[in-house]
Design an enzyme around this catalytic site. Structure first.
Site, PDB file in Angstrom:
ATOM      1  N   CYS A   1      45.009  49.229  31.508  1.00 24.14           N
ATOM      2  CA  CYS A   1      45.074  50.008  32.749  1.00 24.14           C
ATOM      3  C   CYS A   1      46.531  50.314  33.089  1.00 24.14           C
ATOM      4  O   CYS A   1      47.181  51.041  32.369  1.00 24.14           O
ATOM      5  CB  CYS A   1      44.334  49.265  33.865  1.00 24.14           C
ATOM      6  SG  CYS A   1      43.866  50.328  35.245  1.00 24.14           S
TER       7      CYS A   1
ATOM      8  N   HIS B   1      38.859  47.529  31.292  1.00 24.18           N
ATOM      9  CA  HIS B   1      39.331  46.156  31.514  1.00 24.18           C
ATOM     10  C   HIS B   1      38.537  45.130  30.715  1.00 24.18           C
ATOM     11  O   HIS B   1      37.548  44.601  31.212  1.00 24.18           O
ATOM     12  CB  HIS B   1      39.213  45.810  33.002  1.00 24.18           C
ATOM     13  CG  HIS B   1      40.216  46.491  33.867  1.00 24.18           C
ATOM     14  ND1 HIS B   1      41.463  45.949  34.118  1.00 24.18           N
ATOM     15  CD2 HIS B   1      40.180  47.666  34.523  1.00 24.18           C
ATOM     16  CE1 HIS B   1      42.142  46.770  34.908  1.00 24.18           C
ATOM     17  NE2 HIS B   1      41.394  47.818  35.173  1.00 24.18           N
TER      18      HIS B   1
ATOM     19  N   GLU C   1      39.394  42.114  30.209  1.00 18.70           N
ATOM     20  CA  GLU C   1      39.527  40.796  30.867  1.00 18.70           C
ATOM     21  C   GLU C   1      38.549  40.648  32.026  1.00 18.70           C
ATOM     22  O   GLU C   1      38.381  39.561  32.556  1.00 18.70           O
ATOM     23  CB  GLU C   1      40.978  40.583  31.327  1.00 18.70           C
ATOM     24  CG  GLU C   1      41.381  41.228  32.646  1.00 18.70           C
ATOM     25  CD  GLU C   1      41.622  42.733  32.551  1.00 18.70           C
ATOM     26  OE1 GLU C   1      41.366  43.333  31.481  1.00 18.70           O
ATOM     27  OE2 GLU C   1      42.053  43.315  33.574  1.00 18.70           O
TER      28      GLU C   1
END
Lengths: 226, 78
Positions: free
Chosen positions: A90, A198, A200
């Site tokens: 990002c 994302h 994560e």
């Protein structure tokens, strides 16, 4: 087995650094070093560097522009040149393009809307350090949350990225207007990956899915067995 | 002295903000607007000794992203 030595970089305005550190610790078993943007040096013998999402410096001037000129980035550019794997997610992807480690730029989303939802991706390259745990063409789900994720590069650059297998992920649906549906790209050597989605935020079922965990597992496995 | 740096998107780079401004102008009843491109104006207050080369370097290294933007430097006499 030696410890997995990773670092998560925090800029003023980063807000996914804890999630990134948590994902790296859960998958590798070792807590990453937390490195501040003003640090001129990185911890020694790093196996992995992560640039997290967020809004570094309030997105002033251009997203990632100020962060990409911070002292720690000089050390990261040097480490990337030595082959240390670098993941930018990002805002981290925006920092990587602004720093010149990855080609192209990330423009305002074509619909001028902040996009915050889970989206479908297809794995375009399943041979890289970061994506070896996926199947080529596999469809996976990950969250996105960005206002400036509209990837742009000139046609010659895009042709080169495609020809060299450097597109890691493509959007499998309309998200932000990215040229050729590009969601994530690799550098020429394959040790730097930038992506808007994302991983994560998708490492365990409690987060709604674990398709992102495979990315970290691929990297940890690839580096520990290397 | 004052220096103005005009930063604009390169031709061919999609400008969603410009397009939204254009649509808004149409909504207000203005006709005949074929295209809108939004850029940035950055004003610097600099010593007279700062050279054109140094200003150029500032633009290339930070003020503009050469992948997507062009810039024009304008010196304004104090």
């Amino acid at each position: 087995m030696s410890a997995f030595r990773s670092a998560v970089i925090t800029f003023p305005g980063s807000n996914c650094d804890r999630d990134m550190a948590d994902a790296l610790e859960k998958v590798s078993g070792n807590a990453p070093f937390r490195v501040w943007h003003g640090d001129a040096e990185l911890p020694e013998r790093l196996d992995f560097i992560a640039l997290p999402g967020g809004f570094s410096y309030g997105d002033y001037l251009r997203c990632g522009a100020i962060a990409s000129r911070s002292p720690v980035m000089r050390a990261i550019v040097e480490a990337a040149g030595r082959g240390v794997p670098v993941l930018g997610v990002c805002n981290g992807f925006q920092v990587l393009t602004e720093s010149g480690l990855l080609p192209g730029a990330l423009l305002r989303n074509s619909a001028i809307r902040f996009v915050c939802r889970e989206i479908a991706l297809s794995v375009a390259n399943s041979q890289s350090l970061f994506t070896s745990g996926y199947e080529a063409g596999q469809q996976i789900m990950m969250p996105v949350a960005h206002h400036d994720g509209n990837y742009y590069a000139d046609d010659a650059t895009l042709d080169r990225l495609e020809g060299e297998g450097r597109i890691a992920f493509r959007y499998a649906e309309q998200v932000n207007g990215s040229v050729r549906d590009i969601a994530g790209i690799l550098n020429e050597a394959g040790n730097v990956l930038g992506m808007m989605p994302h991983p994560e935020r998708a490492i365990e079922p409690a987060q709604g899915g674990s398709d992102g965990r495979v990315l970290f597992e691929s990297a940890v496995k690839g580096l520990v067995s290397a | 002295m004052k220096v103005r740096v005009h930063v604009s998107l390169k031709p061919g780079v999609l400008d969603p903000q410009g397009r939204a401004i254009q649509h808004s102008l149409e909504g207000l009843g203005f006709s005949g607007v074929h295209d809108v491109r939004a850029g940035k104006l950055i004003e610097l207050e600099v010593d007279d000794s700062v050279t054109d080369d140094a200003l150029d370097d500032m633009c290339r290294k930070l003020l503009a992203n050469m992948v997507i933007e062009n810039y024009r430097i304008e010196r304004i006499a104090a």
